[in-house]
Design a protein around this motif. Structure first.
Motif, PDB file in Angstrom:
ATOM      1  N   VAL A  71      15.665 -23.477 -22.771  1.00 22.05           N
ATOM      2  CA  VAL A  71      15.812 -22.879 -24.091  1.00 22.05           C
ATOM      3  C   VAL A  71      14.821 -21.730 -24.192  1.00 22.05           C
ATOM      4  O   VAL A  71      13.653 -21.870 -23.802  1.00 22.05           O
ATOM      5  CB  VAL A  71      15.529 -23.909 -25.206  1.00 22.05           C
ATOM      6  CG1 VAL A  71      15.563 -23.246 -26.583  1.00 22.05           C
ATOM      7  CG2 VAL A  71      16.528 -25.052 -25.143  1.00 22.05           C
ATOM      8  N   GLY A  89      10.446 -26.927 -32.066  1.00 29.12           N
ATOM      9  CA  GLY A  89      11.613 -27.064 -32.936  1.00 29.12           C
ATOM     10  C   GLY A  89      12.897 -26.601 -32.276  1.00 29.12           C
ATOM     11  O   GLY A  89      13.955 -27.225 -32.431  1.00 29.12           O
ATOM     12  N   ALA A  90      12.823 -25.510 -31.509  1.00 29.15           N
ATOM     13  CA  ALA A  90      14.005 -25.026 -30.792  1.00 29.15           C
ATOM     14  C   ALA A  90      14.460 -26.041 -29.751  1.00 29.15           C
ATOM     15  O   ALA A  90      15.664 -26.259 -29.559  1.00 29.15           O
ATOM     16  CB  ALA A  90      13.697 -23.686 -30.129  1.00 29.15           C
ATOM     17  N   ILE A 101      13.938 -29.301 -29.915  1.00 30.40           N
ATOM     18  CA  ILE A 101      14.485 -30.445 -30.643  1.00 30.40           C
ATOM     19  C   ILE A 101      15.925 -30.167 -31.063  1.00 30.40           C
ATOM     20  O   ILE A 101      16.800 -31.037 -30.969  1.00 30.40           O
ATOM     21  CB  ILE A 101      13.609 -30.767 -31.871  1.00 30.40           C
ATOM     22  CG1 ILE A 101      12.253 -31.320 -31.413  1.00 30.40           C
ATOM     23  CG2 ILE A 101      14.303 -31.765 -32.798  1.00 30.40           C
ATOM     24  CD1 ILE A 101      11.222 -31.420 -32.524  1.00 30.40           C
ATOM     25  N   ASP A 102      16.185 -28.942 -31.522  1.00 30.18           N
ATOM     26  CA  ASP A 102      17.555 -28.590 -31.913  1.00 30.18           C
ATOM     27  C   ASP A 102      18.516 -28.770 -30.743  1.00 30.18           C
ATOM     28  O   ASP A 102      19.634 -29.273 -30.917  1.00 30.18           O
ATOM     29  CB  ASP A 102      17.607 -27.140 -32.409  1.00 30.18           C
ATOM     30  CG  ASP A 102      16.943 -26.958 -33.764  1.00 30.18           C
ATOM     31  OD1 ASP A 102      16.712 -27.971 -34.454  1.00 30.18           O
ATOM     32  OD2 ASP A 102      16.641 -25.804 -34.128  1.00 30.18           O
ATOM     33  N   ARG A 103      18.104 -28.380 -29.533  1.00 30.07           N
ATOM     34  CA  ARG A 103      18.952 -28.563 -28.363  1.00 30.07           C
ATOM     35  C   ARG A 103      19.107 -30.059 -28.044  1.00 30.07           C
ATOM     36  O   ARG A 103      20.200 -30.539 -27.766  1.00 30.07           O
ATOM     37  CB  ARG A 103      18.354 -27.843 -27.162  1.00 30.07           C
ATOM     38  CG  ARG A 103      19.093 -28.058 -25.837  1.00 30.07           C
ATOM     39  CD  ARG A 103      20.456 -27.377 -25.808  1.00 30.07           C
ATOM     40  NE  ARG A 103      20.350 -25.957 -25.930  1.00 30.07           N
ATOM     41  CZ  ARG A 103      20.140 -25.106 -24.923  1.00 30.07           C
ATOM     42  NH1 ARG A 103      20.003 -25.568 -23.693  1.00 30.07           N
ATOM     43  NH2 ARG A 103      20.080 -23.813 -25.139  1.00 30.07           N
ATOM     44  N   ARG A 113      19.006 -32.581 -29.964  1.00 34.07           N
ATOM     45  CA  ARG A 113      19.780 -33.324 -30.958  1.00 34.07           C
ATOM     46  C   ARG A 113      21.285 -33.312 -30.671  1.00 34.07           C
ATOM     47  O   ARG A 113      22.044 -34.049 -31.299  1.00 34.07           O
ATOM     48  CB  ARG A 113      19.529 -32.747 -32.349  1.00 34.07           C
ATOM     49  CG  ARG A 113      18.182 -33.143 -32.944  1.00 34.07           C
ATOM     50  CD  ARG A 113      18.093 -34.627 -33.130  1.00 34.07           C
ATOM     51  NE  ARG A 113      16.862 -35.023 -33.800  1.00 34.07           N
ATOM     52  CZ  ARG A 113      16.267 -36.181 -33.633  1.00 34.07           C
ATOM     53  NH1 ARG A 113      16.779 -37.048 -32.774  1.00 34.07           N
ATOM     54  NH2 ARG A 113      15.176 -36.495 -34.295  1.00 34.07           N
ATOM     55  N   ARG A 114      21.722 -32.487 -29.746  1.00 33.35           N
ATOM     56  CA  ARG A 114      23.147 -32.467 -29.409  1.00 33.35           C
ATOM     57  C   ARG A 114      23.565 -33.745 -28.680  1.00 33.35           C
ATOM     58  O   ARG A 114      24.756 -34.038 -28.570  1.00 33.35           O
ATOM     59  CB  ARG A 114      23.457 -31.249 -28.533  1.00 33.35           C
ATOM     60  CG  ARG A 114      23.166 -29.918 -29.219  1.00 33.35           C
ATOM     61  CD  ARG A 114      23.437 -28.747 -28.297  1.00 33.35           C
ATOM     62  NE  ARG A 114      23.040 -27.483 -28.893  1.00 33.35           N
ATOM     63  CZ  ARG A 114      23.147 -26.297 -28.307  1.00 33.35           C
ATOM     64  NH1 ARG A 114      23.674 -26.225 -27.081  1.00 33.35           N
ATOM     65  NH2 ARG A 114      22.751 -25.190 -28.909  1.00 33.35           N
ATOM     66  N   ALA A 172      14.693 -37.251 -38.245  1.00 28.80           N
ATOM     67  CA  ALA A 172      14.055 -35.938 -38.198  1.00 28.80           C
ATOM     68  C   ALA A 172      12.722 -36.023 -37.465  1.00 28.80           C
ATOM     69  O   ALA A 172      12.015 -37.034 -37.535  1.00 28.80           O
ATOM     70  CB  ALA A 172      13.831 -35.413 -39.613  1.00 28.80           C
ATOM     71  N   GLU A 197       9.459 -33.459 -37.106  1.00 23.12           N
ATOM     72  CA  GLU A 197       8.837 -32.196 -37.499  1.00 23.12           C
ATOM     73  C   GLU A 197       7.479 -32.075 -36.819  1.00 23.12           C
ATOM     74  O   GLU A 197       6.529 -32.744 -37.203  1.00 23.12           O
ATOM     75  CB  GLU A 197       8.680 -32.128 -39.019  1.00 23.12           C
ATOM     76  CG  GLU A 197      10.007 -32.166 -39.759  1.00 23.12           C
ATOM     77  CD  GLU A 197       9.850 -32.027 -41.265  1.00 23.12           C
ATOM     78  OE1 GLU A 197       8.702 -31.763 -41.702  1.00 23.12           O
ATOM     79  OE2 GLU A 197      10.835 -32.178 -41.976  1.00 23.12           O
TER      80      GLU A 197
END
Length: 208
Positions: free
Chosen positions: A72, A84-85, A87-89, A91-92, A145, A147
């Motif tokens: 990423v 955070g970036a 984590i977004d990946r 979470r898929r 979540a 954070e």
């Protein structure tokens, strides 16, 4: 339980400035990349880890990992934004998410597996570094979540955010990150991974 491990890595030229009195700038760059490679390899080999996501803008590291790792791009905005970036990946996938810092060159897969097994008993968990104030591992169960609050005193900040501090033994390699020369000596004593060993043993170019 299955986990996706997110490993953020600064561009090597910006990393480990507190080692400037011990290593040359070039050696520090090589060390940052080597420690990341050993951390990623150990995480990938840990039981329960389904995937490792690496967040970095370092061009050399990205090239080295391009064929083997989920990469990423670093979004800018510091460590928490990079995490955070990742984590977004992560979470898929329907899995727990674990953030692991990339400066654990002595990391043993079994130690990480043990820490993740402990984390599976809590919605959110944190592992403090050897000094007890920083964070080396941060976790959340699937669908919850996460954070990140990395920075000075991050272990306590993560506890205040609802993460349970895990009773990971002081001897665990999960707790042995590298910031200063004494940390480097300790991980050398424990036994570092092959990439870090090559840098420290063959081309570390001490200052002075």
């Amino acid at each position: 339980m299955r986990w996706v491990v997110v490993v953020p890595v600064k561009p090597a030229a910006e990393g480990k400035t507190r080692l400037a009195g011990s290593l040359s700038a070039g050696a520090r760059e090589r060390l940052v990349r080597a420690m990341a490679l050993d951390t990623i390899a150990a995480a990938s080999a840990a039981e329960g880890v389904e995937r490792v996501v690496v967040v970095t803008a370092d061009p050399v590291l990205r090239e080295l990992l391009a064929s083997s790792t989920d990469l990423v791009g670093e979004p800018g905005g510091g460590l928490n934004a990079a995490v955070g970036a990742g984590i977004d990946r992560a979470r898929r996938l329907d899995a727990g998410v674990a953030v692991l810092l990339g400066d654990l060159p002595a990391l043993r897969p079994a130690d990480l597996a043990d820490a993740l097994s402990m984390a599976a008993a809590h919605d959110r968990a944190v592992v403090a570094d050897a000094g007890g104030t920083g964070t080396t591992l941060l976790t959340a169960l699937p669908g919850l979540a996460l954070e990140p609050r990395f920075g000075a005193g991050s272990a306590a900040a993560h506890e205040r955010a609802g993460h349970v501090r895990l009773a990971v033994p002081a001897t665990s390699t999960v707790r042995r990150d590298v910031d200063v020369a004494d940390d480097l000596a300790e991980v050398e004593r424990l036994g570092v991974g092959p990439a870090t060993h090559a840098v420290l043993g063959l081309d570390a170019d001490p200052v002075g």
